[in-house]
Design a protein around this motif. Structure first.
Motif, PDB file in Angstrom:
ATOM      1  N   ALA A  44      51.285  48.855  56.839  1.00  9.52           N
ATOM      2  CA  ALA A  44      52.460  48.748  55.438  1.00  9.52           C
ATOM      3  C   ALA A  44      52.845  47.322  55.776  1.00  9.52           C
ATOM      4  CB  ALA A  44      53.271  50.292  55.608  1.00  9.52           C
ATOM      5  N   LEU A  45      53.119  47.165  57.062  1.00 10.86           N
ATOM      6  CA  LEU A  45      53.254  45.085  56.424  1.00 10.86           C
ATOM      7  C   LEU A  45      52.226  44.822  56.796  1.00 10.86           C
ATOM      8  CD1 LEU A  45      55.664  45.568  59.894  1.00 10.86           C
ATOM      9  CD2 LEU A  45      56.648  45.263  57.425  1.00 10.86           C
ATOM     10  N   GLY A  46      50.668  44.973  57.461  1.00  4.75           N
ATOM     11  CA  GLY A  46      49.775  43.869  56.808  1.00  4.75           C
ATOM     12  C   GLY A  46      49.814  44.135  55.246  1.00  4.75           C
ATOM     13  N   ILE A  47      49.961  44.790  54.664  1.00  2.00           N
ATOM     14  CA  ILE A  47      49.998  45.074  53.663  1.00  2.00           C
ATOM     15  C   ILE A  47      50.898  44.110  52.546  1.00  2.00           C
ATOM     16  CG2 ILE A  47      49.299  46.273  51.296  1.00  2.00           C
ATOM     17  CD1 ILE A  47      47.712  48.124  53.308  1.00  2.00           C
ATOM     18  N   THR A  67      42.828  28.142  52.715  1.00  2.00           N
ATOM     19  CA  THR A  67      42.674  28.815  54.655  1.00  2.00           C
ATOM     20  C   THR A  67      43.335  29.954  54.574  1.00  2.00           C
ATOM     21  OG1 THR A  67      41.141  26.299  54.665  1.00  2.00           O
ATOM     22  CG2 THR A  67      41.902  28.446  56.885  1.00  2.00           C
ATOM     23  N   ILE A  68      44.816  29.490  55.233  1.00  2.00           N
ATOM     24  CA  ILE A  68      45.425  30.373  54.897  1.00  2.00           C
ATOM     25  C   ILE A  68      45.487  31.626  54.087  1.00  2.00           C
ATOM     26  CG2 ILE A  68      48.141  30.473  55.251  1.00  2.00           C
ATOM     27  CD1 ILE A  68      48.260  27.878  56.887  1.00  2.00           C
ATOM     28  N   TRP A  69      45.449  30.854  52.718  1.00  2.00           N
ATOM     29  CA  TRP A  69      45.538  32.259  52.043  1.00  2.00           C
ATOM     30  C   TRP A  69      43.933  33.278  52.004  1.00  2.00           C
ATOM     31  CZ3 TRP A  69      47.118  29.042  47.200  1.00  2.00           C
ATOM     32  CH2 TRP A  69      47.686  29.223  47.265  1.00  2.00           C
ATOM     33  N   ILE A  70      43.616  32.494  52.550  1.00  2.00           N
ATOM     34  CA  ILE A  70      41.692  33.652  52.161  1.00  2.00           C
ATOM     35  C   ILE A  70      41.880  34.004  54.093  1.00  2.00           C
ATOM     36  CG2 ILE A  70      39.026  33.869  53.534  1.00  2.00           C
ATOM     37  CD1 ILE A  70      39.222  30.673  51.728  1.00  2.00           C
ATOM     38  N   LEU A  71      42.635  34.035  55.063  1.00  2.00           N
ATOM     39  CA  LEU A  71      42.888  34.471  56.431  1.00  2.00           C
ATOM     40  C   LEU A  71      43.800  36.000  55.744  1.00  2.00           C
ATOM     41  CD1 LEU A  71      43.325  31.988  59.082  1.00  2.00           C
ATOM     42  CD2 LEU A  71      41.631  33.671  58.444  1.00  2.00           C
ATOM     43  N   VAL A  72      44.625  35.490  55.027  1.00  2.00           N
ATOM     44  CA  VAL A  72      45.485  36.540  54.568  1.00  2.00           C
ATOM     45  C   VAL A  72      44.816  37.688  53.925  1.00  2.00           C
ATOM     46  CG1 VAL A  72      48.329  36.714  53.904  1.00  2.00           C
ATOM     47  CG2 VAL A  72      47.834  34.962  55.600  1.00  2.00           C
ATOM     48  N   ALA A  73      44.504  37.197  53.038  1.00  2.00           N
ATOM     49  CA  ALA A  73      43.827  38.397  52.473  1.00  2.00           C
ATOM     50  C   ALA A  73      43.008  39.201  52.589  1.00  2.00           C
ATOM     51  CB  ALA A  73      42.978  37.580  51.088  1.00  2.00           C
ATOM     52  N   LEU A  74      42.180  38.438  54.207  1.00  2.00           N
ATOM     53  CA  LEU A  74      41.424  39.125  54.557  1.00  2.00           C
ATOM     54  C   LEU A  74      42.623  40.318  55.765  1.00  2.00           C
ATOM     55  CD1 LEU A  74      39.087  36.877  56.497  1.00  2.00           C
ATOM     56  CD2 LEU A  74      38.373  38.689  54.612  1.00  2.00           C
ATOM     57  N   TYR A  75      43.733  39.816  56.015  1.00  2.00           N
ATOM     58  CA  TYR A  75      44.159  40.518  57.065  1.00  2.00           C
ATOM     59  C   TYR A  75      44.977  41.483  56.406  1.00  2.00           C
ATOM     60  CZ  TYR A  75      48.580  41.743  60.390  1.00  2.00           C
ATOM     61  OH  TYR A  75      48.672  41.970  60.845  1.00  2.00           O
ATOM     62  N   PHE A  76      45.431  41.586  55.076  1.00  2.00           N
ATOM     63  CA  PHE A  76      45.611  42.345  53.864  1.00  2.00           C
ATOM     64  C   PHE A  76      44.816  43.586  53.860  1.00  2.00           C
ATOM     65  CE2 PHE A  76      44.891  44.178  49.814  1.00  2.00           C
ATOM     66  CZ  PHE A  76      45.891  44.702  49.629  1.00  2.00           C
ATOM     67  N   ALA A  77      43.140  43.017  53.408  1.00  2.00           N
ATOM     68  CA  ALA A  77      41.545  44.157  53.639  1.00  2.00           C
ATOM     69  C   ALA A  77      41.780  44.584  54.667  1.00  2.00           C
ATOM     70  CB  ALA A  77      40.480  43.485  53.356  1.00  2.00           C
ATOM     71  N   ALA A  78      42.175  44.186  56.047  1.00  2.00           N
ATOM     72  CA  ALA A  78      41.877  44.801  57.755  1.00  2.00           C
ATOM     73  C   ALA A  78      43.827  45.669  57.604  1.00  2.00           C
ATOM     74  CB  ALA A  78      42.195  43.600  58.835  1.00  2.00           C
ATOM     75  N   SER A  79      44.432  45.718  57.362  1.00  2.00           N
ATOM     76  CA  SER A  79      45.354  46.173  56.754  1.00  2.00           C
ATOM     77  C   SER A  79      44.849  47.775  56.379  1.00  2.00           C
ATOM     78  CB  SER A  79      46.390  46.260  57.125  1.00  2.00           C
ATOM     79  OG  SER A  79      46.956  44.672  57.563  1.00  2.00           O
ATOM     80  N   ILE A  80      44.655  47.327  55.234  1.00  3.71           N
ATOM     81  CA  ILE A  80      43.780  48.730  54.339  1.00  3.71           C
ATOM     82  C   ILE A  80      43.405  49.704  55.683  1.00  3.71           C
ATOM     83  CG2 ILE A  80      42.932  49.667  52.420  1.00  3.71           C
ATOM     84  CD1 ILE A  80      44.263  47.190  51.039  1.00  3.71           C
ATOM     85  N   VAL A  81      42.013  48.609  56.539  1.00  2.00           N
ATOM     86  CA  VAL A  81      40.936  49.636  57.094  1.00  2.00           C
ATOM     87  C   VAL A  81      41.746  50.474  58.134  1.00  2.00           C
ATOM     88  CG1 VAL A  81      39.367  48.630  58.501  1.00  2.00           C
ATOM     89  CG2 VAL A  81      38.862  47.943  56.876  1.00  2.00           C
ATOM     90  N   ASP A  94      41.545  59.050  61.651  1.00  2.00           N
ATOM     91  CA  ASP A  94      41.533  59.774  63.723  1.00  2.00           C
ATOM     92  C   ASP A  94      40.330  58.572  64.000  1.00  2.00           C
ATOM     93  OD1 ASP A  94      44.177  60.443  63.918  1.00  2.00           O
ATOM     94  OD2 ASP A  94      43.665  62.389  63.860  1.00  2.00           O
ATOM     95  N   ASP A  95      40.485  57.334  63.605  1.00  2.00           N
ATOM     96  CA  ASP A  95      39.023  56.734  63.982  1.00  2.00           C
ATOM     97  C   ASP A  95      39.060  55.954  64.437  1.00  2.00           C
ATOM     98  OD1 ASP A  95      36.506  55.487  63.829  1.00  2.00           O
ATOM     99  OD2 ASP A  95      36.241  55.579  62.062  1.00  2.00           O
ATOM    100  N   THR A  96      38.639  55.120  65.989  1.00  2.00           N
ATOM    101  CA  THR A  96      38.891  54.850  66.816  1.00  2.00           C
ATOM    102  C   THR A  96      38.222  53.561  66.967  1.00  2.00           C
ATOM    103  OG1 THR A  96      37.222  55.165  68.389  1.00  2.00           O
ATOM    104  CG2 THR A  96      39.367  56.270  68.373  1.00  2.00           C
ATOM    105  N   ILE A  97      37.016  53.259  65.908  1.00  2.00           N
ATOM    106  CA  ILE A  97      36.581  52.185  65.781  1.00  2.00           C
ATOM    107  C   ILE A  97      37.033  51.373  65.101  1.00  2.00           C
ATOM    108  CG2 ILE A  97      34.081  51.527  64.851  1.00  2.00           C
ATOM    109  CD1 ILE A  97      32.931  53.908  65.929  1.00  2.00           C
ATOM    110  N   LEU A  98      37.798  52.160  63.542  1.00  4.14           N
ATOM    111  CA  LEU A  98      38.197  51.436  62.606  1.00  4.14           C
ATOM    112  C   LEU A  98      39.423  50.681  63.022  1.00  4.14           C
ATOM    113  CD1 LEU A  98      37.929  53.528  59.589  1.00  4.14           C
ATOM    114  CD2 LEU A  98      37.023  51.412  59.830  1.00  4.14           C
ATOM    115  N   CYS A  99      40.623  51.569  63.900  1.00  6.48           N
ATOM    116  CA  CYS A  99      41.255  50.735  64.576  1.00  6.48           C
ATOM    117  C   CYS A  99      41.498  49.610  65.151  1.00  6.48           C
ATOM    118  CB  CYS A  99      42.250  51.759  65.539  1.00  6.48           C
ATOM    119  SG  CYS A  99      42.928  53.212  64.553  1.00  6.48           S
ATOM    120  N   ALA A 100      40.280  50.125  66.166  1.00 10.08           N
ATOM    121  CA  ALA A 100      39.309  48.916  66.797  1.00 10.08           C
ATOM    122  C   ALA A 100      39.325  47.769  66.578  1.00 10.08           C
ATOM    123  CB  ALA A 100      38.598  49.304  67.825  1.00 10.08           C
TER     124      ALA A 100
END
Length: 153
Positions: free
Chosen positions: A27-30, A50-64, A72-78
């Motif tokens: 939730a914090l990542g979103i 560049t910072i905005w792009i990295l943060v946008a990708l972090y947002f997407a990774a947090s949704i993942v 309960d998928d360990t691959i998505l957490c990894a």
């Protein structure tokens, strides 16, 4: 055995169980990218883009990560953990560069905000450890259930 298995374990997220703590981290990542909306008053530079792009990708990774925790998928957490490790390293370097730029312009308030951002990314290392510890728990419980299924046959 992966490199993630060598990271230290934590037992809780500030006293909360690891699953709930991992959900809070997701939730914090979103919510985290919303803090960068305040930086629109700064003239655009390659560093900020560049910072905005990295943060946008972090947002997407947090949704993942949310999806991985729900399933309960360990691959998505990894996947989130690997991106978060890269993200933290890059963001700390970018924040140092941003602090140097603001220092050269004698903008003390912005330097202070950047230092707070750097502290946030250092705290994100703890978040990575929490999610990784939860991933290890999920991996351990899935391997235990697999062993039980093997014994039944």
């Amino acid at each position: 055995m992966t490199a993630l298995d060598d990271l230290p374990n934590v037992t809780s997220f500030f006293g909360i169980d690891l699953r709930t703590g991992s959900m809070i981290v997701a939730a914090l990542g979103i919510v985290h990218p919303m803090a960068y909306g305040c930086s629109f008053f700064i003239p655009l530079s390659y560093l900020l883009v560049t910072i905005w792009i990295l943060v946008a990708l972090y947002f997407a990774a947090s949704i993942v990560l949310f999806w991985g925790l729900a399933k309960d998928d360990t691959i998505l957490c990894a996947l989130w953990i690997w991106y978060a490790v890269i993200f933290v390293v890059l963001m700390l370097m970018m924040m140092m560069l941003l602090a140097l730029v603001f220092t050269s312009r004698k903008q003390r308030n912005r330097v202070f905000i950047v230092i707070l951002g750097m502290l946030w990314y250092i705290l994100t290392i703890y978040f990575i450890l929490v999610v990784n510890s939860h991933r290890k728990q999920l991996q351990g419980s899935s391997s235990n259930s697999d062993e039980g299924a093997d014994r039944d046959t």
